[in-house]
Design a protein around this motif. Structure first.
Motif, PDB file in Angstrom:
ATOM      1  N   ILE A   1      38.832  43.237  50.695  1.00 32.85           N
ATOM      2  CA  ILE A   1      39.429  43.900  49.531  1.00 32.85           C
ATOM      3  C   ILE A   1      38.322  44.125  48.505  1.00 32.85           C
ATOM      4  O   ILE A   1      37.636  43.184  48.107  1.00 32.85           O
ATOM      5  CB  ILE A   1      40.553  43.041  48.910  1.00 32.85           C
ATOM      6  CG1 ILE A   1      41.657  42.766  49.933  1.00 32.85           C
ATOM      7  CG2 ILE A   1      41.141  43.750  47.685  1.00 32.85           C
ATOM      8  CD1 ILE A   1      42.731  41.811  49.437  1.00 32.85           C
ATOM      9  N   ASP A   2      38.155  45.380  48.079  1.00 32.05           N
ATOM     10  CA  ASP A   2      37.092  45.680  47.114  1.00 32.05           C
ATOM     11  C   ASP A   2      37.424  45.087  45.744  1.00 32.05           C
ATOM     12  O   ASP A   2      38.570  44.786  45.433  1.00 32.05           O
ATOM     13  CB  ASP A   2      36.862  47.192  47.016  1.00 32.05           C
ATOM     14  CG  ASP A   2      38.070  47.925  46.472  1.00 32.05           C
ATOM     15  OD1 ASP A   2      38.148  48.071  45.245  1.00 32.05           O
ATOM     16  OD2 ASP A   2      38.925  48.330  47.295  1.00 32.05           O
ATOM     17  N   SER A   3      36.402  44.945  44.931  1.00 31.39           N
ATOM     18  CA  SER A   3      36.514  44.294  43.625  1.00 31.39           C
ATOM     19  C   SER A   3      37.516  44.999  42.704  1.00 31.39           C
ATOM     20  O   SER A   3      38.309  44.344  42.024  1.00 31.39           O
ATOM     21  CB  SER A   3      35.139  44.238  42.970  1.00 31.39           C
ATOM     22  OG  SER A   3      35.218  43.638  41.720  1.00 31.39           O
ATOM     23  N   ASP A   4      37.493  46.320  42.678  1.00 29.84           N
ATOM     24  CA  ASP A   4      38.415  47.067  41.825  1.00 29.84           C
ATOM     25  C   ASP A   4      39.865  46.814  42.235  1.00 29.84           C
ATOM     26  O   ASP A   4      40.727  46.610  41.381  1.00 29.84           O
ATOM     27  CB  ASP A   4      38.098  48.562  41.883  1.00 29.84           C
ATOM     28  CG  ASP A   4      38.955  49.368  40.918  1.00 29.84           C
ATOM     29  OD1 ASP A   4      38.978  49.022  39.722  1.00 29.84           O
ATOM     30  OD2 ASP A   4      39.596  50.338  41.370  1.00 29.84           O
ATOM     31  N   SER A   5      40.125  46.803  43.531  1.00 30.25           N
ATOM     32  CA  SER A   5      41.489  46.546  44.013  1.00 30.25           C
ATOM     33  C   SER A   5      41.926  45.125  43.674  1.00 30.25           C
ATOM     34  O   SER A   5      43.075  44.899  43.286  1.00 30.25           O
ATOM     35  CB  SER A   5      41.576  46.765  45.523  1.00 30.25           C
ATOM     36  OG  SER A   5      41.368  48.127  45.824  1.00 30.25           O
ATOM     37  N   LYS A   6      41.016  44.176  43.802  1.00 28.91           N
ATOM     38  CA  LYS A   6      41.347  42.783  43.451  1.00 28.91           C
ATOM     39  C   LYS A   6      41.711  42.680  41.971  1.00 28.91           C
ATOM     40  O   LYS A   6      42.675  42.000  41.611  1.00 28.91           O
ATOM     41  CB  LYS A   6      40.173  41.858  43.764  1.00 28.91           C
ATOM     42  CG  LYS A   6      39.999  41.588  45.234  1.00 28.91           C
ATOM     43  CD  LYS A   6      38.839  40.637  45.476  1.00 28.91           C
ATOM     44  CE  LYS A   6      38.640  40.421  46.961  1.00 28.91           C
ATOM     45  NZ  LYS A   6      37.558  39.471  47.248  1.00 28.91           N
TER      46      LYS A   6
END
Length: 70
Positions: free
Chosen positions: A30-35
């Motif tokens: 999971i990419d940082s922005d989505s997290k």
């Protein structure tokens, strides 16, 4: 309501958020922005439940009832 049998306090919300953050951090795909977006949603949800629980408690203590809108 799914959470009605459980008191949703600020402390419970904070603890749940700690678990959710740990879970998100454990998934590398999971990419940082989505997290960040997911965690912000979780925080909103947690404190929405806290506010609802506090409002219900206040109504029960004061003897006021609020009719739901349909």
């Amino acid at each position: 309501m799914r959470h009605k049998p459980f008191p949703v306090t600020r402390e419970a919300a904070e603890r749940w958020l700690q678990h959710m953050e740990k879970a998100l951090d454990s998934v590398s795909k999971i990419d940082s922005d989505s997290k960040t977006r997911m965690f912000n949603f979780f925080r909103h949800t947690a404190f929405f439940l806290v506010a609802g629980n506090e409002m219900t408690s206040q109504q029960q203590t004061s003897g006021h009832t609020v009719q739901s809108r349909k």
